[in-house]
Design an enzyme around this catalytic site. Sequence first.
Site, PDB file in Angstrom:
ATOM      1  N   CYS A 198      -3.504  -2.496  -0.823  1.00 24.37           N
ATOM      2  CA  CYS A 198      -2.439  -3.430  -0.467  1.00 24.37           C
ATOM      3  C   CYS A 198      -2.154  -4.467  -1.556  1.00 24.37           C
ATOM      4  O   CYS A 198      -1.301  -5.335  -1.375  1.00 24.37           O
ATOM      5  CB  CYS A 198      -2.770  -4.137   0.843  1.00 24.37           C
ATOM      6  SG  CYS A 198      -3.013  -2.997   2.225  1.00 24.37           S
ATOM      7  N   ARG A 202     -10.328  -0.912   3.230  1.00 21.84           N
ATOM      8  CA  ARG A 202      -9.623  -2.195   3.277  1.00 21.84           C
ATOM      9  C   ARG A 202     -10.488  -3.317   3.865  1.00 21.84           C
ATOM     10  O   ARG A 202      -9.976  -4.349   4.277  1.00 21.84           O
ATOM     11  CB  ARG A 202      -8.348  -2.047   4.112  1.00 21.84           C
ATOM     12  CG  ARG A 202      -7.361  -1.011   3.599  1.00 21.84           C
ATOM     13  CD  ARG A 202      -5.929  -1.340   4.030  1.00 21.84           C
ATOM     14  NE  ARG A 202      -5.075  -0.177   4.169  1.00 21.84           N
ATOM     15  CZ  ARG A 202      -4.568   0.510   3.145  1.00 21.84           C
ATOM     16  NH1 ARG A 202      -4.857   0.185   1.898  1.00 21.84           N
ATOM     17  NH2 ARG A 202      -3.772   1.547   3.365  1.00 21.84           N
ATOM     18  N   CYS A 222       0.804  -1.228   0.000  1.00 18.31           N
ATOM     19  CA  CYS A 222       0.000   0.000   0.000  1.00 18.31           C
ATOM     20  C   CYS A 222       0.838   1.280   0.000  1.00 18.31           C
ATOM     21  O   CYS A 222       0.377   2.325  -0.443  1.00 18.31           O
ATOM     22  CB  CYS A 222      -0.990  -0.002   1.156  1.00 18.31           C
ATOM     23  SG  CYS A 222      -0.288  -0.422   2.740  1.00 18.31           S
ATOM     24  N   LYS A 269      -5.454  -8.971  11.817  1.00 18.56           N
ATOM     25  CA  LYS A 269      -5.390  -7.533  11.573  1.00 18.56           C
ATOM     26  C   LYS A 269      -6.789  -7.044  11.216  1.00 18.56           C
ATOM     27  O   LYS A 269      -7.379  -7.469  10.225  1.00 18.56           O
ATOM     28  CB  LYS A 269      -4.421  -7.242  10.433  1.00 18.56           C
ATOM     29  CG  LYS A 269      -4.363  -5.773  10.065  1.00 18.56           C
ATOM     30  CD  LYS A 269      -3.226  -5.495   9.101  1.00 18.56           C
ATOM     31  CE  LYS A 269      -3.254  -4.044   8.665  1.00 18.56           C
ATOM     32  NZ  LYS A 269      -2.161  -3.739   7.743  1.00 18.56           N
ATOM     33  N   LYS A 282      -3.507  -6.890  15.850  1.00 14.03           N
ATOM     34  CA  LYS A 282      -3.449  -5.460  15.543  1.00 14.03           C
ATOM     35  C   LYS A 282      -4.831  -4.903  15.298  1.00 14.03           C
ATOM     36  O   LYS A 282      -5.576  -5.513  14.532  1.00 14.03           O
ATOM     37  CB  LYS A 282      -2.586  -5.306  14.286  1.00 14.03           C
ATOM     38  CG  LYS A 282      -2.422  -3.901  13.796  1.00 14.03           C
ATOM     39  CD  LYS A 282      -1.574  -3.891  12.553  1.00 14.03           C
ATOM     40  CE  LYS A 282      -1.613  -2.491  11.977  1.00 14.03           C
ATOM     41  NZ  LYS A 282      -1.129  -2.458  10.640  1.00 14.03           N
TER      42      LYS A 282
HETATM   43  C1  PBG Z   1      -0.200  -1.479   5.847  1.00  7.30           C
HETATM   44  C2  PBG Z   1      -0.126  -1.188   7.304  1.00  7.30           C
HETATM   45  C3  PBG Z   1      -0.982  -0.358   8.060  1.00  7.30           C
HETATM   46  C4  PBG Z   1      -0.457  -0.339   9.357  1.00  7.30           C
HETATM   47  C5  PBG Z   1       0.658  -1.168   9.372  1.00  7.30           C
HETATM   48  N1  PBG Z   1       0.836  -1.700   8.099  1.00  7.30           N
HETATM   49  C6  PBG Z   1      -2.133   0.457   7.638  1.00  7.30           C
HETATM   50  C7  PBG Z   1      -3.346  -0.191   7.133  1.00  7.30           C
HETATM   51  O1  PBG Z   1      -3.467  -1.409   7.075  1.00  7.30           O
HETATM   52  O2  PBG Z   1      -4.236   0.554   6.721  1.00  7.30           O
HETATM   53  C8  PBG Z   1      -1.034   0.449  10.501  1.00  7.30           C
HETATM   54  C9  PBG Z   1      -0.082   0.816  11.581  1.00  7.30           C
HETATM   55  C10 PBG Z   1      -0.512   1.929  12.461  1.00  7.30           C
HETATM   56  O3  PBG Z   1      -1.640   2.453  12.382  1.00  7.30           O
HETATM   57  O4  PBG Z   1       0.306   2.325  13.294  1.00  7.30           O
HETATM   58  N2  PBG Z   1      -0.765  -2.658   5.461  1.00  7.30           N
HETATM   59 ZN    ZN Z   2      -0.942  -2.581   3.097  1.00 10.25          ZN
END
Ligand code: PBG
Ligand code: ZN
Length: 307
Positions: A114, A201, A106, A179, A232
């Site tokens: 992504c 997403r 991304c 995630k 996460k």
């Molecule tokens: C990308 C990614 C993201 C984060 C880590 N890797 C953003 C998303 O998925 O939109 C978020 C990390 C953060 O907010 O500190 N895939």
């Molecule tokens: Zn990404």
Amino acid sequence: MRRLVRETRLDPANFVLPLFVCPGEGIRRPISSMPPQAQMSIDVTVEECREIQALGIGGVILFGLPESKDEVASGAYDDQGIVQQAVRAIKREVPELLVITDVCNCEYTSHGHCGLIVNGDVANDPTLEWLAKAAVSHARAGADIVAPSDMMDGRVAAIRTALDAGGFTNTPILSYAAKFASGYYGPFREAADSAPQFGDRRSYQMDPANAREAMREIALDLEEGADMIIVKPGMPYLDIIREARERFDVPISAYQVSGEYSMIMAAAQNGWIDRDRVMMESLTSIKRAGADFILTYFAKPAAKLLG
Ligand code: PBG
Ligand code: ZN
């Protein structure tokens, strides 16, 4: 006496600090929503890494801001890409510091998604090839651990196969297994310049309402060969961390994401809460829930406080 009977202890060795690497020299560009975090050029990143190492912090995870973006995320799997160059520089200058690379597209796609866009949606399988190529190029540059954060199905197996074929059988995969499609990623989109230009997403990240599905995602990633996993965001998902801890015997980490950090910083700047106290409490709660280590923007101030 409290010290004597305390159940949960924080240790800088269990923190991983996210860093945003940008092109140029001598650059430290503040990320306004995440003070005092900044995008840093490779030379500045290396200096930062010396300090991180001296503080006893467990490692860093690198995100890249490429010179230019395109439809096919070329910068993500280019051996001369920004993250690949940064890894080589850090490993040359601060060899003892653990370097993890975030593997995703991304930051490198012009549309900010992504993966590859086909008919307005992210196409899972073609994206796996990009991810596998990126992971191998990170390993070739010297990354100690690769961490796929895209949430495509089958990517851990694709990356494992490619790493093994490339001779990187000893490079572990830290998978962002659970995630969630979270509003807490807001400030990160500024930090990594990776806001989706259309849609969101939700077609590849998880519904915040689903805990059982998270366990299934973790089990699948482990079957495919993940060595460690990430939950996460962190604090809003302590139940997921706890349940994963009870079910799976692998290292489990949590990512205390940008929004969690910025909320605490903003409230502290307003004098509404005590930053140090809430910082330590938030990290303690994540560890108490069962995380072995924490990806956190608080790594430096927390390490200093613990030092
Ligand atoms: C990308 C990614 C993201 C984060 C880590 N890797 C953003 C998303 O998925 O939109 C978020 C990390 C953060 O907010 O500190 N895939
Ligand atoms: Zn990404």
